[in-house]
Design a protein around this motif. Structure first.
Motif, PDB file in Angstrom:
ATOM      1  N   ALA A   8       0.824  -1.207   0.000  1.00 40.86           N
ATOM      2  CA  ALA A   8       0.000   0.000   0.000  1.00 40.86           C
ATOM      3  C   ALA A   8       0.861   1.260   0.000  1.00 40.86           C
ATOM      4  N   ARG A   9       1.909   1.252   0.809  1.00 38.65           N
ATOM      5  CA  ARG A   9       2.789   2.421   0.893  1.00 38.65           C
ATOM      6  C   ARG A   9       3.456   2.689  -0.456  1.00 38.65           C
ATOM      7  N   ARG A  10       3.927   1.633  -1.112  1.00 36.75           N
ATOM      8  CA  ARG A  10       4.618   1.817  -2.393  1.00 36.75           C
ATOM      9  C   ARG A  10       3.652   2.268  -3.475  1.00 36.75           C
ATOM     10  N   ALA A  11       2.412   1.776  -3.424  1.00 33.05           N
ATOM     11  CA  ALA A  11       1.423   2.132  -4.442  1.00 33.05           C
ATOM     12  C   ALA A  11       0.737   3.465  -4.147  1.00 33.05           C
ATOM     13  N   GLY A  12       0.935   3.984  -2.937  1.00 35.27           N
ATOM     14  CA  GLY A  12       0.306   5.249  -2.572  1.00 35.27           C
ATOM     15  C   GLY A  12      -1.175   5.121  -2.306  1.00 35.27           C
ATOM     16  N   VAL A  13      -1.606   3.981  -1.756  1.00 35.75           N
ATOM     17  CA  VAL A  13      -3.018   3.768  -1.462  1.00 35.75           C
ATOM     18  C   VAL A  13      -3.146   3.225  -0.037  1.00 35.75           C
ATOM     19  N   ALA A  14      -4.368   3.066   0.423  1.00 36.37           N
ATOM     20  CA  ALA A  14      -4.619   2.488   1.739  1.00 36.37           C
ATOM     21  C   ALA A  14      -4.512   0.969   1.673  1.00 36.37           C
ATOM     22  N   PRO A  15      -4.150   0.316   2.799  1.00 39.71           N
ATOM     23  CA  PRO A  15      -4.104  -1.150   2.805  1.00 39.71           C
ATOM     24  C   PRO A  15      -5.424  -1.783   2.404  1.00 39.71           C
ATOM     25  N   SER A  16      -6.533  -1.153   2.785  1.00 41.10           N
ATOM     26  CA  SER A  16      -7.835  -1.710   2.413  1.00 41.10           C
ATOM     27  C   SER A  16      -8.024  -1.714   0.896  1.00 41.10           C
ATOM     28  N   THR A  17      -7.464  -0.703   0.215  1.00 40.82           N
ATOM     29  CA  THR A  17      -7.574  -0.655  -1.246  1.00 40.82           C
ATOM     30  C   THR A  17      -6.829  -1.822  -1.874  1.00 40.82           C
ATOM     31  N   VAL A  18      -5.659  -2.158  -1.323  1.00 37.34           N
ATOM     32  CA  VAL A  18      -4.906  -3.321  -1.818  1.00 37.34           C
ATOM     33  C   VAL A  18      -5.752  -4.575  -1.673  1.00 37.34           C
ATOM     34  N   SER A  19      -6.428  -4.718  -0.518  1.00 36.23           N
ATOM     35  CA  SER A  19      -7.289  -5.879  -0.310  1.00 36.23           C
ATOM     36  C   SER A  19      -8.422  -5.914  -1.318  1.00 36.23           C
ATOM     37  N   TYR A  20      -9.009  -4.751  -1.611  1.00 36.31           N
ATOM     38  CA  TYR A  20     -10.102  -4.711  -2.580  1.00 36.31           C
ATOM     39  C   TYR A  20      -9.631  -5.143  -3.966  1.00 36.31           C
ATOM     40  N   VAL A  21      -8.394  -4.791  -4.302  1.00 43.24           N
ATOM     41  CA  VAL A  21      -7.839  -5.218  -5.590  1.00 43.24           C
ATOM     42  C   VAL A  21      -7.766  -6.738  -5.650  1.00 43.24           C
ATOM     43  N   ASN A  23      -9.438  -9.067  -3.664  1.00 43.00           N
ATOM     44  CA  ASN A  23     -10.660  -9.864  -3.517  1.00 43.00           C
ATOM     45  C   ASN A  23     -11.812  -9.415  -4.413  1.00 43.00           C
ATOM     46  N   GLY A  24     -11.632  -8.294  -5.129  1.00 36.14           N
ATOM     47  CA  GLY A  24     -12.646  -7.863  -6.077  1.00 36.14           C
ATOM     48  C   GLY A  24     -13.962  -7.442  -5.469  1.00 36.14           C
ATOM     49  N   SER A  25     -13.929  -7.085  -4.134  1.00 39.45           N
ATOM     50  CA  SER A  25     -15.184  -6.760  -3.458  1.00 39.45           C
ATOM     51  C   SER A  25     -15.683  -5.358  -3.769  1.00 39.45           C
ATOM     52  N   ARG A  26     -14.840  -4.493  -4.368  1.00 42.47           N
ATOM     53  CA  ARG A  26     -15.265  -3.143  -4.741  1.00 42.47           C
ATOM     54  C   ARG A  26     -14.679  -2.791  -6.102  1.00 42.47           C
ATOM     55  N   THR A  27     -15.296  -1.807  -6.730  1.00 48.88           N
ATOM     56  CA  THR A  27     -14.805  -1.356  -8.026  1.00 48.88           C
ATOM     57  C   THR A  27     -13.570  -0.483  -7.827  1.00 48.88           C
ATOM     58  N   ILE A  28     -12.479  -0.856  -8.501  1.00 52.75           N
ATOM     59  CA  ILE A  28     -11.212  -0.135  -8.386  1.00 52.75           C
ATOM     60  C   ILE A  28     -10.811   0.326  -9.781  1.00 52.75           C
ATOM     61  N   SER A  29     -10.334   1.568  -9.880  1.00 52.35           N
ATOM     62  CA  SER A  29      -9.935   2.087 -11.186  1.00 52.35           C
ATOM     63  C   SER A  29      -8.744   1.307 -11.725  1.00 52.35           C
ATOM     64  N   GLU A  30      -8.632   1.283 -13.040  1.00 49.25           N
ATOM     65  CA  GLU A  30      -7.521   0.564 -13.669  1.00 49.25           C
ATOM     66  C   GLU A  30      -6.180   1.169 -13.276  1.00 49.25           C
ATOM     67  N   GLU A  31      -6.123   2.493 -13.117  1.00 48.43           N
ATOM     68  CA  GLU A  31      -4.884   3.148 -12.712  1.00 48.43           C
ATOM     69  C   GLU A  31      -4.436   2.665 -11.330  1.00 48.43           C
ATOM     70  N   THR A  32      -5.381   2.620 -10.398  1.00 51.40           N
ATOM     71  CA  THR A  32      -5.046   2.151  -9.048  1.00 51.40           C
ATOM     72  C   THR A  32      -4.646   0.684  -9.076  1.00 51.40           C
ATOM     73  N   ARG A  33      -5.389  -0.113  -9.828  1.00 51.87           N
ATOM     74  CA  ARG A  33      -5.078  -1.538  -9.933  1.00 51.87           C
ATOM     75  C   ARG A  33      -3.667  -1.737 -10.494  1.00 51.87           C
ATOM     76  N   ARG A  34      -3.307  -0.903 -11.483  1.00 51.27           N
ATOM     77  CA  ARG A  34      -1.979  -1.022 -12.098  1.00 51.27           C
ATOM     78  C   ARG A  34      -0.893  -0.690 -11.080  1.00 51.27           C
ATOM     79  N   ARG A  35      -1.094   0.387 -10.279  1.00 47.37           N
ATOM     80  CA  ARG A  35      -0.094   0.772  -9.293  1.00 47.37           C
ATOM     81  C   ARG A  35       0.090  -0.320  -8.223  1.00 47.37           C
ATOM     82  N   VAL A  36      -1.029  -0.898  -7.820  1.00 48.89           N
ATOM     83  CA  VAL A  36      -0.941  -1.971  -6.815  1.00 48.89           C
ATOM     84  C   VAL A  36      -0.195  -3.167  -7.386  1.00 48.89           C
ATOM     85  N   GLN A  37      -0.500  -3.536  -8.632  1.00 49.16           N
ATOM     86  CA  GLN A  37       0.156  -4.682  -9.238  1.00 49.16           C
ATOM     87  C   GLN A  37       1.655  -4.433  -9.398  1.00 49.16           C
TER      88      GLN A  37
END
Length: 351
Positions: A8-21, A23-37
């Motif tokens: 999460a720190r490296r991607a610049g997002v919250a840990p919960s956002t990483v989890s959402y990426v 488990n697919g439980s929420r809609t995540i933008s492609e940009e955010t998904r790319r940064r997490v990956q």
């Protein structure tokens, strides 16, 4: 090894956002998904495939972590493996056995593999590094062993301190003056294994309460060296003990060494065994505190399953609560009689 917070720190997002990426439980933008990956790839992070990451899935498996050296045979490990398996089966779970000597790394592999819903940890140190690991990974676990931080994880154990103090008090009350406490092997003491240090502490407490000196002698693993140590301990002389409290698995070794030194058990030397396995032929004629393997196994499986259920119900972005929420189940010792009373012989008392 990288954690979800590192990603999460490296991607610049919250840990919960990483989890959402994951488990697919929420809609995540492609940009955010790319940064997490990209962060996952850069850090080599391996998300678990069960519990927190795929919350709806259940393996119905409990992992039993029993660190052991290759070739080492300890009957207590086998008894616990059987009874933990039976307790798990009764609750609808299968058992996965892991025996890696690398206590933390072996457990990390299991936790990240997604093969189990929870773990039962044996060979618990007072300050066990695995406690911090499973809390970091949010992997449900329970301990057979009482750690220093009793609120860190659920645990159950025999009250080794009370058991040792009880044995010392009863022997002193029976007329014994010269007592020796034979602790677990030196390696267990050096590793700060919970049961070993708590037993030694209990022997000291029993001595203080009774006003008697109790000599603490550490056992050694190598049989020939243990025989030499016992022979030196039991050699004739005014300081030879009249009673041994043995927190060592080889009660038959102690009795054989006493016989080799010309001593009869219990006529010349009273031996009390702590942690005897129920039904063990070598110790059932001796006064003893048995290790309640079946009850400990049922308790720890119940605690592990409860921890797994609580983890599934906890919201993804809710942190694990610290310390006091964990449950400890401490079992009181019972001193069972042997074939002869604890009382010291007249020869003992004359000394």
């Amino acid at each position: 090894m990288a954690t979800i917070r590192d990603v999460a720190r490296r991607a610049g997002v919250a840990p919960s956002t990483v989890s959402y990426v994951f488990n697919g439980s929420r809609t995540i933008s492609e940009e955010t998904r790319r940064r997490v990956q990209e962060a996952v790839d850069a850090l080599g992070y391996h998300p678990r495939a069960s519990a927190r990451t795929l919350r709806s899935s259940r393996t119905q498996v409990i992992a039993l972590a029993v660190p052991r050296a290759a070739g080492l045979q300890r009957s207590v490990d086998g008894r616990f493996a059987i009874d933990v398996s039976d307790a798990a089966n009764a609750l609808g779970y299968d058992l996965l056995l892991t025996t890696s000597q690398e206590k933390t790394e072996g457990l990390r592999r299991v936790a990240l593999s997604g093969l189990a819903d929870a773990a039962v940890l044996m060979a618990v140190d007072l300050e066990d590094a695995r406690i911090g690991l499973v809390r970091e990974l949010s992997f449900p676990a329970a301990l057979i062993g009482r750690p220093t931080d009793e609120g860190a994880l659920p645990w159950t154990d025999l009250d080794w301190e009370a058991a040792a103090a009880l044995a010392v008090r009863e022997l002193v009350a029976a007329g014994h003056r010269d007592l020796v406490y034979l602790s677990p092997v030196e390696a267990e003491v050096a590793a700060r294994r919970s049961y070993a240090l708590r037993g030694i502490a209990g022997a000291g407490a029993g001595a203080r309460e009774s006003g008697r000196r109790v000599e603490i002698v550490r056992a050694v693993a190598e049989p020939a060296a243990m025989t030499r140590r016992l022979h030196a301990l039991l050699r004739p002389g005014p300081d030879r003990p009249t009673a041994l409290v043995v927190q060592h698995p080889s009660a038959d070794h102690v009795v054989a060494s006493a016989a080799a030194a010309g001593l009869r058990v219990p006529e010349d030397l009273t031996v009390v065994v702590l942690g005897a396995l129920p039904g063990d032929a070598a110790s059932r004629s001796l006064p003893r505190v048995e290790l309640p393997v079946e009850r400990l196994s049922k308790e720890v499986v119940r605690l592990a399953v409860a921890a797994a259920d609580a983890a599934r119900e906890r919201p993804e972005n809710e942190p694990r609560q610290p310390g006091p929420s964990a449950t400890g189940v401490l079992l009181s010792p019972v001193l069972l009689p042997g074939d002869a009373p604890l009382s010291a012989s007249r020869t003992h008392q004359a000394r």
